[in-house]
Scaffold this motif. Structure first.
Motif, PDB file in Angstrom:
ATOM      1  N   ARG A 192      -1.760 -14.008   5.842  1.00  0.00           N
ATOM      2  CA  ARG A 192      -2.953 -13.830   5.009  1.00  0.00           C
ATOM      3  C   ARG A 192      -3.157 -15.058   4.119  1.00  0.00           C
ATOM      4  O   ARG A 192      -2.222 -15.578   3.534  1.00  0.00           O
ATOM      5  CB  ARG A 192      -2.802 -12.598   4.129  1.00  0.00           C
ATOM      6  N   ARG A 241      -4.311 -16.276   0.764  1.00  0.00           N
ATOM      7  CA  ARG A 241      -4.460 -15.663  -0.560  1.00  0.00           C
ATOM      8  C   ARG A 241      -5.179 -16.596  -1.530  1.00  0.00           C
ATOM      9  O   ARG A 241      -5.136 -17.806  -1.393  1.00  0.00           O
ATOM     10  CB  ARG A 241      -3.093 -15.295  -1.113  1.00  0.00           C
ATOM     11  N   PRO A 269      -3.146 -14.157  -6.547  1.00  0.00           N
ATOM     12  CA  PRO A 269      -2.474 -13.927  -5.267  1.00  0.00           C
ATOM     13  C   PRO A 269      -2.599 -12.505  -4.718  1.00  0.00           C
ATOM     14  O   PRO A 269      -2.398 -12.289  -3.533  1.00  0.00           O
ATOM     15  CB  PRO A 269      -1.012 -14.261  -5.558  1.00  0.00           C
ATOM     16  N   GLU A 270      -2.946 -11.545  -5.567  1.00  0.00           N
ATOM     17  CA  GLU A 270      -3.151 -10.178  -5.083  1.00  0.00           C
ATOM     18  C   GLU A 270      -4.480 -10.049  -4.344  1.00  0.00           C
ATOM     19  O   GLU A 270      -4.764  -9.022  -3.744  1.00  0.00           O
ATOM     20  CB  GLU A 270      -3.080  -9.175  -6.243  1.00  0.00           C
ATOM     21  N   SER A 321      -7.409 -11.747  -1.538  1.00  0.00           N
ATOM     22  CA  SER A 321      -7.617 -12.615  -0.386  1.00  0.00           C
ATOM     23  C   SER A 321      -8.586 -13.718  -0.790  1.00  0.00           C
ATOM     24  O   SER A 321      -9.319 -13.587  -1.767  1.00  0.00           O
ATOM     25  CB  SER A 321      -8.207 -11.781   0.759  1.00  0.00           C
ATOM     26  N   CYS A 337      -6.511  -7.794  -1.498  1.00  0.00           N
ATOM     27  CA  CYS A 337      -5.777  -7.773  -0.235  1.00  0.00           C
ATOM     28  C   CYS A 337      -5.609  -6.362   0.314  1.00  0.00           C
ATOM     29  O   CYS A 337      -5.414  -6.190   1.500  1.00  0.00           O
ATOM     30  CB  CYS A 337      -4.407  -8.419  -0.423  1.00  0.00           C
TER      31      CYS A 337
END
Length: 130
Positions: free
Chosen positions: A98, A100, A105-106, A108, A122
């Motif tokens: 994925r 990010r 970072p949580e 997309s 995400c």
């Protein structure tokens, strides 16, 4: 970034600088670096299109648009990730994983461009976040 050959990129940039010093330009994009999605064939580099079965396949020719960019003097900097076969709203594939958002970072980074201004969480698939 799914493919980057930093040494080749630097070598090519030095060649373009030397050409300019000699008064030679390859075209309107002389020395301009570019990135492309990993779905475009680029000679001598892997092209997976985010599909695991294509991992390790190396292109023996450039896609037409890549050839035209090179003829205008541009140089390939890197290949970027994409959904498998360009078929999803988020950049998540089994080849690279994925993509990010570096600031959150949580989340997309979005769709096949991996660079939307509005990122999707995400944990949510398919629909852009607002």
């Amino acid at each position: 970034i799914v493919y980057l050959d930093a040494q080749a990129t630097l070598r090519e940039a030095e060649e373009r600088d030397a050409e300019l010093a000699r008064g030679h330009s390859r075209g309107l994009l002389h020395g301009v670096p570019f990135t492309v999605k990993d779905c475009f064939a680029t000679i001598g580099t892997p092209t997976t299109c985010g599909v695991p079965a294509w991992t390790g396949l190396v292109s023996h020719r450039d896609a037409v648009v890549i050839r035209q960019l090179r003829e205008a003097g541009a140089g390939l900097l890197a290949k970027t990730s994409l959904p498998p076969g360009l078929s999803a709203f988020e950049t998540d594939n089994q080849v690279i994983g994925r993509t990010r958002n570096p600031y959150a970072p949580e989340r997309s980074s979005g769709g096949s461009r991996s660079s939307r201004a509005i990122s999707t969480p995400c944990t949510v698939s398919g629909m852009p976040g607002l």
